[in-house]
Scaffold this active site. Sequence first.
Site, PDB file in Angstrom:
ATOM      1  N   LEU A   1      53.455 -10.892  44.033  1.00 19.36           N
ATOM      2  CA  LEU A   1      53.134 -12.047  43.391  1.00 19.36           C
ATOM      3  C   LEU A   1      54.572 -13.839  42.364  1.00 19.36           C
ATOM      4  CD1 LEU A   1      50.713 -14.291  42.535  1.00 19.36           C
ATOM      5  CD2 LEU A   1      50.768 -12.741  39.966  1.00 19.36           C
ATOM      6  N   ASP A   2      54.502 -14.490  42.930  1.00 23.39           N
ATOM      7  CA  ASP A   2      55.834 -15.077  42.459  1.00 23.39           C
ATOM      8  C   ASP A   2      56.593 -15.032  42.948  1.00 23.39           C
ATOM      9  OD1 ASP A   2      53.520 -17.010  41.112  1.00 23.39           O
ATOM     10  OD2 ASP A   2      54.120 -15.960  38.991  1.00 23.39           O
TER      11      ASP A   2
END
Lengths: 289, 289, 289, 289
Positions: free
Chosen positions: A232-233
């Site tokens: 994530l990210d």
Amino acid sequence: MSSTIRLIIDCPDKVGLVAAVSEFLAQHSVNILEASHHTDKQQNRFFMRHEIVAIDEHLSEQTKAFNEQEFREDFAALAVKYEMNWSLKNACNKQNVALLASHEAHCLNDVLHRWHTGELHCDIPCIIANHEKMRQYADWYKVPFHHVDFSDKPRAFAEINALLHRYNTDVAVLARFMQIVPDDLCQEWAGRMINIHHSFLPSFAGAKPYQQAYDRGVKLIGATCHYVTKDLDEGPIIEQEVMRISHSDGVEDMVRKGKRCEINALANGLRYHLEDRVIICQHKTVVFD
Amino acid sequence: MSSTIRLIIDCPDKVGLVAAVSEFLAQHSVNILEASHHTDKQQNRFFMRHEIVAIDEHLSEQTKAFNEQEFREDFAALAVKYEMNWSLKNACNKQNVALLASHEAHCLNDVLHRWHTGELHCDIPCIIANHEKMRQYADWYKVPFHHVDFSDKPRAFAEINALLHRYNTDVAVLARFMQIVPDDLCQEWAGRMINIHHSFLPSFAGAKPYQQAYDRGVKLIGATCHYVTKDLDEGPIIEQEVMRISHSDGVEDMVRKGKRCEINALANGLRYHLEDRVIICQHKTVVFD
Amino acid sequence: MSSTIRLIIDCPDKVGLVAAVSEFLAQHSVNILEASHHTDKQQNRFFMRHEIVAIDEHLSEQTKAFNEQEFREDFAALAVKYEMNWSLKNACNKQNVALLASHEAHCLNDVLHRWHTGELHCDIPCIIANHEKMRQYADWYKVPFHHVDFSDKPRAFAEINALLHRYNTDVAVLARFMQIVPDDLCQEWAGRMINIHHSFLPSFAGAKPYQQAYDRGVKLIGATCHYVTKDLDEGPIIEQEVMRISHSDGVEDMVRKGKRCEINALANGLRYHLEDRVIICQHKTVVFD
Amino acid sequence: MSSTIRLIIDCPDKVGLVAAVSEFLAQHSVNILEASHHTDKQQNRFFMRHEIVAIDEHLSEQTKAFNEQEFREDFAALAVKYEMNWSLKNACNKQNVALLASHEAHCLNDVLHRWHTGELHCDIPCIIANHEKMRQYADWYKVPFHHVDFSDKPRAFAEINALLHRYNTDVAVLARFMQIVPDDLCQEWAGRMINIHHSFLPSFAGAKPYQQAYDRGVKLIGATCHYVTKDLDEGPIIEQEVMRISHSDGVEDMVRKGKRCEINALANGLRYHLEDRVIICQHKTVVFD
């Protein structure tokens, strides 16, 4: 008039590589409109993007008239020799961009407006959202709209994936979709799924970045357009934008100002992707802007 | 290890031009480190910059081992055919940068500091000023200093020109020199004399640009790095910088803030020039940054 | 002509607070040149900065002629009532700024130049460095120089602290000092020790931020000017600057470009501090720029 | 809960002015949420904006409970004494913003989207355009649309003026209207008609600014949001935005990039106006942002 063709190459760096490609192009009767190189010395990898157009007249006895099929076959041999990842794309062909949205409309509105007015060269076959609210945008732009019910997340993502396939999606854009994409989907759409994150990554990854920025007291906020990966990210960054703030800006002011960053970073990032200007190199990108 | 060589080309645009140069480079056993192209469609002119390095091994039977003299001679033939302006420069050679100053020291200080710490790749053979005040900087950096008396302007400029020649000046930098250079000197040093103007040109050309900006009530101020031509403040622009201001900034605040723009625009502009990244095309520039 | 006085207030927010201060100022015959307010709703705290100047004539029967001593005594009563932290400073008084440096000279050079030319309103009583190399700067500017030997860190910091006291230091600036300041010194100099960190915090805290930025593939780099606290790189941020980079920038390019951010962020941050424009509120700052 | 009120003052600068206003506010039981001052020393004029809110409890025996009518009457006396232009506005009241457009939709789309999503605090009573094309936007947003025929210009502008009056327009926004407004309309709507010009004024005033910018070879382009006056492109500037370009950007690229500047400059400028943050001072503005 011949159409513009883009030749994208990514391979281990080797002496003579540029010379070999140049020689190849010179012998295949194409004119080079734009050429960009990059060598990543750390990875020892070479990246190249050409915009070329076939020329009609013979240049010399060493050249042959342009023929795309022949060009592909000839180039394949060179590509094997240099262990290239490569692609040849016709700039006229429009990619299918599927838009995924939630309840924040600013990025959706901006992409749709630029597509509608012809600034963004692509087709938008569908909008998928977990909020009915977005149907109004889809209807007005006459784009098929699909509301996906997220009460059962795995089923919702299965449905989304089926929709992406049904509409022959080339690239999926998470226009403030605000749902964590499951690993298998990330894998399947690797390099073809773009997210806009509302912080200047790697600062304030995760939830509520504007609140985090407010709490930390930073003097600039930003947004990051990146490819989606299972971490994530953490995906490869395509584009980032920032804006100055001050102590007098509350979280709501940051949200308002930040939207400008989000819109602009996504606008540039998506355009670079659609013009084949982005090459992913592990967890980073080369962007020939 | 061979040193890096820069090949700069500027000529009428023609089909087959890139192919011809690429073929030439491929046949002369050089490796391309960096390549930049540009076509000015309005002027129908083509611009090209290559950073190349000789490679030792033969690549194919069609190539010959690199030899600078031979390379030059062979290229001259190509250049005639395509009506090229061209130059071949060794990146190791340091250019002589003469600094002209008045009583404002910020640009002078910045250039000297970056030269002194090795960030700026050049030699600084002399500082010429119409103020004794600058001698302190020159002395500390052990650079010969020449104070020129401007009570007789024509004589002053004759003296300056003689000094520029005596020190084998490659490029003269007007680091807030604030004197109008006479036409004949502009002509003689065309493309080799760089000025930093303290406004965002073409706004506020001429005298007292910060006062003009204050009077007009603009919300951003700037600075412009450009080549000197006989038309004051009309020379080809290399680089520009801007900074946000507000109604609460008086003229003195603008002067203070603007200095940052001046320093940064000159720093970039001069570096581009020294790395042969700037090609002048009539009254505009191509900057391969 | 009376000199400008700065009144800085920081207290719990309460209804009637501004009115009470305004009434007080109105009754003490001062003219307000600049007034700035801020309410931090999360902390329920109020911040206020006034630039005032005494006026000679009586305004009404409710006012009294300005007298600093009387003003202080009267205000102290008000301050108790509203639980204020407050200070009254004469803008003419120059603060003593001690510079701590290592082997990177760009920030040191910039601060010294701006002080030398009168742009920065302060005194610089000494330069302390762990490299002899910086002596040349100190000598030229005729500032006492102290080389501190870091082979024994605790002793080195004890020596530094003694020097800071000996020179009546008001604020210590770590101009790329690159040493971790021990907790007790952080405590003692809380709010009076300013650091410039070469990243856009909170991204890339800790060592080698440009290398970290390169590895992550961000598209903008930056610098952060902040107060030093015992939590490394976690202190209250005063100012931040960013600059666009691309895939073609290596770590050395980032270092070169980043220096501009460092210089500019420190220049602004230090000026804000010297003009009493910064109020610390826990781990954040209010900056009345 | 009382609503927020804005008090805007503009008058000749005089000693004791701030004190008098502060005393007045202190005596009328209002709490100050935001206060901004500015003195234009050249014009010797003083500007002040307060956001205030009535407080219920009595503060002292010298104060009286807040009553808007009484506040106005009392203030009028003070205003006469200091020759003030002043206004008192309730922040809850929405202004009527009439949009004038031509065939370029980006600014129109952005203002409408931000109004529709509640980001922009105003009403949009009508869209007036000289192109039928804009009707689609008006219809979707359910805003009355008026197509004005420009074959007879004086009649067209008479019709526009009648429409502005019919819809009780507070401020007219020329969202890329691209028609020169006649002098009498400029006069009548002075300070209430906002234009977005697609250049960084005063550079490239007049027609085809992107073409002018291209021809001059500037390295940054911009947009300017300003009040309309009879001197074309000379009106008081509210906000400006710029964006970096290079030699590789043709006029069409500048148009595309410049749109971002136009959208952002208009978004900020209009918001400042609607929040009563802009005070016109001859041909300049004070913007309390």
